[in-house]
Design a protein around this motif. Structure first.
Motif, PDB file in Angstrom:
ATOM      1  N   VAL A  34       0.846  -1.181   0.000  1.00 18.96           N
ATOM      2  CA  VAL A  34       0.000   0.000   0.000  1.00 18.96           C
ATOM      3  C   VAL A  34       0.890   1.243   0.000  1.00 18.96           C
ATOM      4  O   VAL A  34       1.684   1.451   0.925  1.00 18.96           O
ATOM      5  CB  VAL A  34      -0.917   0.009   1.243  1.00 18.96           C
ATOM      6  CG1 VAL A  34      -1.869   1.195   1.183  1.00 18.96           C
ATOM      7  CG2 VAL A  34      -1.673  -1.304   1.353  1.00 18.96           C
ATOM      8  N   ASP A  36       1.473   5.450   0.040  1.00 19.60           N
ATOM      9  CA  ASP A  36       0.969   6.452   0.966  1.00 19.60           C
ATOM     10  C   ASP A  36      -0.348   7.057   0.492  1.00 19.60           C
ATOM     11  O   ASP A  36      -1.249   7.322   1.310  1.00 19.60           O
ATOM     12  CB  ASP A  36       2.015   7.557   1.155  1.00 19.60           C
ATOM     13  CG  ASP A  36       3.264   7.047   1.855  1.00 19.60           C
ATOM     14  OD1 ASP A  36       3.145   6.010   2.551  1.00 19.60           O
ATOM     15  OD2 ASP A  36       4.335   7.664   1.706  1.00 19.60           O
ATOM     16  N   LYS A  39      -3.116   4.464   0.966  1.00 22.76           N
ATOM     17  CA  LYS A  39      -3.319   4.265   2.401  1.00 22.76           C
ATOM     18  C   LYS A  39      -4.080   5.422   3.015  1.00 22.76           C
ATOM     19  O   LYS A  39      -5.009   5.216   3.806  1.00 22.76           O
ATOM     20  CB  LYS A  39      -1.964   4.081   3.077  1.00 22.76           C
ATOM     21  CG  LYS A  39      -2.063   3.804   4.563  1.00 22.76           C
ATOM     22  CD  LYS A  39      -0.687   3.560   5.157  1.00 22.76           C
ATOM     23  CE  LYS A  39      -0.782   3.262   6.651  1.00 22.76           C
ATOM     24  NZ  LYS A  39       0.552   3.009   7.262  1.00 22.76           N
ATOM     25  N   GLN A  40      -3.709   6.636   2.651  1.00 20.96           N
ATOM     26  CA  GLN A  40      -4.392   7.804   3.201  1.00 20.96           C
ATOM     27  C   GLN A  40      -5.839   7.857   2.744  1.00 20.96           C
ATOM     28  O   GLN A  40      -6.742   8.240   3.508  1.00 20.96           O
ATOM     29  CB  GLN A  40      -3.659   9.082   2.791  1.00 20.96           C
ATOM     30  CG  GLN A  40      -4.190  10.345   3.462  1.00 20.96           C
ATOM     31  CD  GLN A  40      -4.097  10.275   4.973  1.00 20.96           C
ATOM     32  OE1 GLN A  40      -3.094   9.814   5.528  1.00 20.96           O
ATOM     33  NE2 GLN A  40      -5.143  10.737   5.648  1.00 20.96           N
ATOM     34  N   VAL A  98      -3.920  -0.426   8.172  1.00 17.00           N
ATOM     35  CA  VAL A  98      -4.333  -0.857   6.841  1.00 17.00           C
ATOM     36  C   VAL A  98      -3.510  -2.075   6.450  1.00 17.00           C
ATOM     37  O   VAL A  98      -2.276  -2.044   6.496  1.00 17.00           O
ATOM     38  CB  VAL A  98      -4.128   0.264   5.800  1.00 17.00           C
ATOM     39  CG1 VAL A  98      -4.549  -0.212   4.410  1.00 17.00           C
ATOM     40  CG2 VAL A  98      -4.908   1.513   6.196  1.00 17.00           C
ATOM     41  N   TYR A 105      -8.536  -4.968   0.925  1.00 11.28           N
ATOM     42  CA  TYR A 105      -7.850  -4.343   2.041  1.00 11.28           C
ATOM     43  C   TYR A 105      -8.707  -4.463   3.300  1.00 11.28           C
ATOM     44  O   TYR A 105      -9.942  -4.460   3.227  1.00 11.28           O
ATOM     45  CB  TYR A 105      -7.577  -2.866   1.756  1.00 11.28           C
ATOM     46  CG  TYR A 105      -6.506  -2.641   0.730  1.00 11.28           C
ATOM     47  CD1 TYR A 105      -5.183  -2.512   1.103  1.00 11.28           C
ATOM     48  CD2 TYR A 105      -6.829  -2.554  -0.627  1.00 11.28           C
ATOM     49  CE1 TYR A 105      -4.193  -2.300   0.155  1.00 11.28           C
ATOM     50  CE2 TYR A 105      -5.844  -2.338  -1.570  1.00 11.28           C
ATOM     51  CZ  TYR A 105      -4.528  -2.215  -1.177  1.00 11.28           C
ATOM     52  OH  TYR A 105      -3.547  -2.026  -2.104  1.00 11.28           O
ATOM     53  N   VAL A 107      -9.139  -2.446   6.903  1.00 14.53           N
ATOM     54  CA  VAL A 107      -8.815  -1.201   7.588  1.00 14.53           C
ATOM     55  C   VAL A 107      -9.444  -1.252   8.980  1.00 14.53           C
ATOM     56  O   VAL A 107     -10.657  -1.462   9.120  1.00 14.53           O
ATOM     57  CB  VAL A 107      -9.338   0.022   6.815  1.00 14.53           C
ATOM     58  CG1 VAL A 107      -8.954   1.307   7.530  1.00 14.53           C
ATOM     59  CG2 VAL A 107      -8.812   0.015   5.389  1.00 14.53           C
TER      60      VAL A 107
END
Length: 243
Positions: A34, A36, A39-40, A98, A105, A107
């Motif tokens: 993942v 950045d 992920k964000q 994550v 995914y 989370v």
């Protein structure tokens, strides 16, 4: 009115984030590692969903539970089952985690509530980028865990004793159920025994040896001979009474 507008705005923001996440591209977004940006985006989407879900009232949960969307109904079911145990939201505490998998995914959004902490675990589809499920994992304290374990033990023992008492009561009731076979046996045991039949008495014939000898001697004397010349074979009594 302002509260409804706020909820609608939050939902629109979440949907917009989901659309951005979907349009980012499968080759870049759903890679095994993942980056950045992805992920964000995932964190923002999950946090927005959490903030929206925890502010829903009972009436809102009931209305959203009737939705045709599978994720919406799943999220409402998960939150409705944990809402009473958690209470009101205090803050979203901790770092959002994550994790990537083969098909999407996962989370995890930690949050602190009045009664306990909880983790909101979201699963995002790897091909569409949309959330597919939500699990509310309540984090009980050690004291609460021990209390629940003790209560479960007490409930288990109580259920066992209740079942044993119920079985004992059923066995006790069996004596009031009529049993025809036992009744017949009792009547047969109480009936008087039949009187024994007396065996017929067989009279043994009297010994006429002496009488025969006397009669033979009298006949020999009357005939002027001895008893060697004849043999007395039978003696018959003559009834002399005549009508």
């Amino acid at each position: 009115m302002k509260q409804i507008f706020k909820k609608v705005s939050s939902l629109c923001t979440v949907l917009l984030m989901m659309a951005v996440l979907t349009l980012t591209g499968a080759s870049a977004v759903w890679a095994e590692e993942v980056d950045d940006t992805v992920k964000q985006t995932l964190i923002t989407t999950a946090e927005g969903l959490t903030d929206t879900i925890v502010t829903l009232g009972d009436e809102d949960i009931e209305n959203y539970s009737k939705s045709s969307d599978a994720f919406t109904t799943s999220a409402m079911s998960a939150w409705a089952g944990s809402k009473a145990e958690l209470g009101a939201l205090k803050e979203r505490s901790g770092e959002v985690e994550v994790k990537a998998s083969d098909d999407g995914y996962t989370v995890t959004v930690p949050a602190s509530f009045e009664k306990a902490d909880a983790n909101f675990v979201y699963v995002f589809d790897g091909s569409t980028g949309a959330p597919t499920s939500l699990t509310v994992d309540v984090q009980y304290s050690m004291a609460e865990t021990l209390r629940r374990a003790v209560m479960n033990t007490i409930m288990g023992i109580a259920i066992v004793f209740i079942v044993l008492i119920f079985l004992s009561f059923l066995i006790y009731l069996f004596r009031f159920i009529p049993n025809p076979e036992a009744k017949k046996k009792a009547q047969a045991a109480a009936a008087p025994a039949p009187a024994p039949v007396a065996a017929p008495v067989v009279e043994e014939p009297a010994d006429d040896t002496e009488l025969i000898a006397v009669i033979a001697a009298a006949i020999a004397a009357a005939e002027g001979t001895t008893t060697d010349g004849f043999v007395v074979r039978s003696i018959r009594k003559i009834n002399r009474k005549k009508r």
